[in-house]
Design a protein around this motif. Structure first.
Motif, PDB file in Angstrom:
ATOM      1  N   UNK A   1       0.825  -1.196   0.000  1.00  0.00           N
ATOM      2  CA  UNK A   1       0.000   0.000   0.000  1.00  0.00           C
ATOM      3  C   UNK A   1       0.867   1.257   0.000  1.00  0.00           C
ATOM      4  N   UNK A   2       0.362   2.280  -0.704  1.00  0.00           N
ATOM      5  CA  UNK A   2       1.021   3.567  -0.670  1.00  0.00           C
ATOM      6  C   UNK A   2       0.436   4.438   0.430  1.00  0.00           C
ATOM      7  N   UNK A   3       0.530   5.721   0.239  1.00  0.00           N
ATOM      8  CA  UNK A   3       0.027   6.662   1.244  1.00  0.00           C
ATOM      9  C   UNK A   3      -0.514   7.896   0.541  1.00  0.00           C
ATOM     10  N   UNK A   4      -1.550   8.499   1.130  1.00  0.00           N
ATOM     11  CA  UNK A   4      -2.169   9.690   0.562  1.00  0.00           C
ATOM     12  C   UNK A   4      -1.997  10.852   1.527  1.00  0.00           C
ATOM     13  N   UNK A   5      -1.585  11.996   0.984  1.00  0.00           N
ATOM     14  CA  UNK A   5      -1.505  13.234   1.750  1.00  0.00           C
ATOM     15  C   UNK A   5      -2.583  14.190   1.246  1.00  0.00           C
ATOM     16  N   UNK A   6      -3.476  14.599   2.138  1.00  0.00           N
ATOM     17  CA  UNK A   6      -4.497  15.593   1.810  1.00  0.00           C
ATOM     18  C   UNK A   6      -3.941  16.946   2.208  1.00  0.00           C
ATOM     19  N   UNK A   7      -3.506  17.716   1.204  1.00  0.00           N
ATOM     20  CA  UNK A   7      -2.674  18.900   1.449  1.00  0.00           C
ATOM     21  C   UNK A   7      -3.415  20.187   1.102  1.00  0.00           C
ATOM     22  N   UNK A   8      -3.387  21.142   2.005  1.00  0.00           N
ATOM     23  CA  UNK A   8      -3.892  22.475   1.733  1.00  0.00           C
ATOM     24  C   UNK A   8      -2.811  23.306   1.075  1.00  0.00           C
ATOM     25  N   UNK A   9      -3.083  23.814  -0.132  1.00  0.00           N
ATOM     26  CA  UNK A   9      -2.087  24.577  -0.882  1.00  0.00           C
ATOM     27  C   UNK A   9      -2.096  26.059  -0.531  1.00  0.00           C
ATOM     28  N   UNK A  10      -3.018  26.464   0.355  1.00  0.00           N
ATOM     29  CA  UNK A  10      -3.101  27.878   0.699  1.00  0.00           C
ATOM     30  C   UNK A  10      -4.008  28.641  -0.247  1.00  0.00           C
ATOM     31  N   UNK A  11      -4.116  29.949  -0.062  1.00  0.00           N
ATOM     32  CA  UNK A  11      -5.124  30.747  -0.755  1.00  0.00           C
ATOM     33  C   UNK A  11      -4.764  31.246  -2.140  1.00  0.00           C
ATOM     34  N   UNK A  12      -3.523  31.058  -2.581  1.00  0.00           N
ATOM     35  CA  UNK A  12      -3.158  31.546  -3.916  1.00  0.00           C
ATOM     36  C   UNK A  12      -1.709  31.966  -4.023  1.00  0.00           C
ATOM     37  N   UNK A  13      -1.241  32.766  -3.082  1.00  0.00           N
ATOM     38  CA  UNK A  13       0.163  33.153  -3.066  1.00  0.00           C
ATOM     39  C   UNK A  13       0.992  31.886  -2.822  1.00  0.00           C
ATOM     40  N   UNK A  14       1.869  31.487  -3.774  1.00  0.00           N
ATOM     41  CA  UNK A  14       2.624  30.248  -3.598  1.00  0.00           C
ATOM     42  C   UNK A  14       3.540  30.271  -2.384  1.00  0.00           C
ATOM     43  N   UNK A  15       3.885  31.466  -1.914  1.00  0.00           N
ATOM     44  CA  UNK A  15       4.733  31.584  -0.737  1.00  0.00           C
ATOM     45  C   UNK A  15       4.038  31.201   0.551  1.00  0.00           C
ATOM     46  N   UNK A  84      -2.924  14.863  -2.630  1.00  0.00           N
ATOM     47  CA  UNK A  84      -4.178  15.512  -3.064  1.00  0.00           C
ATOM     48  C   UNK A  84      -4.063  16.972  -2.700  1.00  0.00           C
ATOM     49  N   UNK A  85      -3.866  17.828  -3.711  1.00  0.00           N
ATOM     50  CA  UNK A  85      -3.547  19.230  -3.492  1.00  0.00           C
ATOM     51  C   UNK A  85      -4.785  20.092  -3.688  1.00  0.00           C
ATOM     52  N   UNK A  86      -5.172  20.775  -2.605  1.00  0.00           N
ATOM     53  CA  UNK A  86      -6.408  21.565  -2.622  1.00  0.00           C
ATOM     54  C   UNK A  86      -6.112  23.023  -2.289  1.00  0.00           C
ATOM     55  N   UNK A  87      -6.899  23.933  -2.851  1.00  0.00           N
ATOM     56  CA  UNK A  87      -6.777  25.331  -2.485  1.00  0.00           C
ATOM     57  C   UNK A  87      -7.200  25.533  -1.045  1.00  0.00           C
ATOM     58  N   UNK A  88      -6.532  26.449  -0.349  1.00  0.00           N
ATOM     59  CA  UNK A  88      -6.902  26.739   1.028  1.00  0.00           C
ATOM     60  C   UNK A  88      -6.557  25.604   1.959  1.00  0.00           C
ATOM     61  N   UNK A  89      -7.527  25.199   2.761  1.00  0.00           N
ATOM     62  CA  UNK A  89      -7.361  24.106   3.718  1.00  0.00           C
ATOM     63  C   UNK A  89      -8.258  22.947   3.301  1.00  0.00           C
ATOM     64  N   UNK A  90      -7.764  21.705   3.360  1.00  0.00           N
ATOM     65  CA  UNK A  90      -8.570  20.583   2.875  1.00  0.00           C
ATOM     66  C   UNK A  90      -9.839  20.322   3.670  1.00  0.00           C
TER      67      UNK A  90
END
Length: 260
Positions: A1-15, A84-90
């Protein structure tokens, strides 16, 4: 089995991506990403990483949630590291909870990596603190978009009278109804309101008004999604601390002029 990360990418500013969130991008074999993430973040992925777009537009879903869940499960069962990369918080209107339940049901190892949600970041970049000792001791995240076929079960009276600051997601299309409900349930017509379009990035645009005037102002300025709606007295502070616009103005002033 692998692994999944549910990641919040933040609001837009990549920093504004977290250190752990960036590490999850860098180490992933497969990345499933949404429309609202900053595409610059994908440049940190491995060269051979598989990138899968799961973008969703208002009133149109390119990929249904069940299909996204299927891809998460499929790749994890093949031993892949999946981000799994999502805008803001997952877990803030990001359907991260639904995906976590699907992974747990099938015994897939996963982690949740919180991100900065736009309900806090967008007003901060517009010079609006969601809390302030003199203006607001309570705030609430509210969805301005109801699931299709679901009745409006929001406790509008509590929101209107009991919460100092409202951060309303996905509400531009329902703005007349939202303002009407707040007014109907006791919020003063002079209550300040701000709409922040594409908060935290160069394209950020902010308009302000009151519950009585904001609908016309938004229409006149053609403000669309994605935008955050902020309701409350804290909006008045923007006049003094709108730091992001001032910074951008100063940067534009000092751009070198090239003569030909």
């Amino acid at each position: 089995m692998g692994k999944v990360y549910l990641v919040g990418a933040g609001p837009g500013d990549p920093g504004l991506i977290t250190v752990k969130g960036l590490k999850c991008i860098q180490e992933a074999d497969v990345i499933l990403y949404d429309r609202l993430i900053n595409k610059e973040l994908l440049s940190h992925a491995k060269e051979d990483a598989e990138l899968i777009y799961c973008g969703k537009l208002p009133d149109y879903h390119l990929m249904k949630q069940e299909t996204i869940n299927h891809f998460l499960l499929k790749h994890a069962k093949r031993g892949k590291v999946v981000t799994r990369l999502k805008g803001g918080d997952p877990f803030v209107y990001g359907r991260g909870g639904e995906e976590a339940l699907a992974l747990a049901k099938h015994g897939i190892d996963f982690e949740v990596v919180p991100g900065i949600t736009s309900g806090i970041a967008a007003p901060a970049y517009a010079g609006i603190p969601v809390t302030h000792r003199e203006y607001s001791s309570t705030f609430a995240f509210v969805t301005g978009h109801r699931r299709e076929g679901k009745e409006d079960d929001l406790r509008w009276e509590s929101l209107a009278k009991g919460i100092d600051t409202l951060a309303i997601y996905m509400g531009v299309g329902n703005l007349p109804y939202i303002c009407g409900q707040l007014l109907k349930n006791g919020r003063d017509a002079s209550t300040p309101v701000a709409l922040i379009h594409w908060g935290t990035v160069d394209e950020q645009q902010t308009v302000t008004g009151t519950l009585e005037t904001i609908v016309d102002i938004v229409k006149r300025n053609e403000i669309k999604n994605p935008s955050m709606i902020i309701v409350g007295e804290v909006v008045r502070l923007r006049e003094k601390i709108s730091w992001f616009e001032q910074m951008k103005h100063q940067e534009d002033e000092f751009q070198p002029t090239v003569a030909f």
